[in-house]
Scaffold this active site. Sequence first.
Site, PDB file in Angstrom:
ATOM      1  N   PHE A 116       0.707  -1.109  -0.208  1.00 31.13           N
ATOM      2  CA  PHE A 116      -0.099  -0.140  -0.416  1.00 31.13           C
ATOM      3  C   PHE A 116       0.555   1.450  -0.106  1.00 31.13           C
ATOM      4  O   PHE A 116       1.559   1.243   0.383  1.00 31.13           O
ATOM      5  CB  PHE A 116      -0.941  -0.029   1.423  1.00 31.13           C
ATOM      6  N   ASP A 117       0.100   2.499  -0.398  1.00 28.31           N
ATOM      7  CA  ASP A 117       1.020   3.631   0.218  1.00 28.31           C
ATOM      8  C   ASP A 117       0.266   3.610   0.514  1.00 28.31           C
ATOM      9  O   ASP A 117      -0.796   3.597   1.218  1.00 28.31           O
ATOM     10  CB  ASP A 117       0.248   4.954  -1.185  1.00 28.31           C
ATOM     11  N   ALA A 118       0.741   5.182   0.897  1.00 29.15           N
ATOM     12  CA  ALA A 118       0.117   5.886   3.154  1.00 29.15           C
ATOM     13  C   ALA A 118      -0.511   7.055   2.534  1.00 29.15           C
ATOM     14  O   ALA A 118      -2.304   6.974   3.396  1.00 29.15           O
ATOM     15  CB  ALA A 118       1.316   5.756   4.040  1.00 29.15           C
ATOM     16  N   LYS A 162       8.457   6.583  -5.440  1.00 25.54           N
ATOM     17  CA  LYS A 162       8.162   6.208  -6.480  1.00 25.54           C
ATOM     18  C   LYS A 162       7.887   7.274  -7.877  1.00 25.54           C
ATOM     19  O   LYS A 162       8.466   8.083  -6.861  1.00 25.54           O
ATOM     20  CB  LYS A 162       6.550   5.654  -6.020  1.00 25.54           C
TER      21      LYS A 162
END
Length: 224
Positions: free
Chosen positions: A8-10, A150
């Site tokens: 997951f991204d946060a 990213k």
Amino acid sequence: MKYQWILFDADETLFHFNAFEGLRLMFSRYGIDFSPQDFETYQEVNKPLWVDYQDGVISAKELQHIRFQSWAERLNVTTQAMNSAFLDAMADICTPLPGAKTLLDNLKAHCQLGIITNGFTDLQQIRLERNGLQDHFSALIISEQVGVAKPDRRIFEHAFSEMGQPDKAQILMVGDNPHSDILGGLNAGIDTCWLNPEGLPAPEGIQPHFQVASLNELNTLLFA
């Protein structure tokens, strides 16, 4: 469950990230009423810096310094102190997105979970601890620590190393930003899911494997 790992991204994927409210709180602690116009001026500096950071043009420290430089000079404090105060304020107002806790609780029993974030180190662990999520994740990959952000595939390769080099066909990347999360996952050769609550069209050349409008919808998709 198809996937052994879900990454997951946060910010705005698992957690609300309301920068204006965080800045208002931070500046109130300096005795300043931070206005919407102040925020617009801040974003004129901040937004291009994040693009440069994701593109590898500047470092995390340079971003943190430049975005608060003019305010630090006015307040006669260091940019480092302001950046720490901002991240402290963000931690104080942080809450999970709707459905995040239920989704993570459900997934924890079926696969391993990780976070890959371009956000900064000081915010990550405290945010997990305050929301009772610190035991849910087997990998916490922070661009500031890795030295690349990213969508650079090297941050994903670093994550895969930390994860024990699982089969890429069994990894899913979930994120709200098509340019960093989805393109990054595609570059790294893994499946991607775009959290797209506004139903925006995918940017040209970026085609996620899945799209969902909410984490509740993702929960349904993964357990279908």
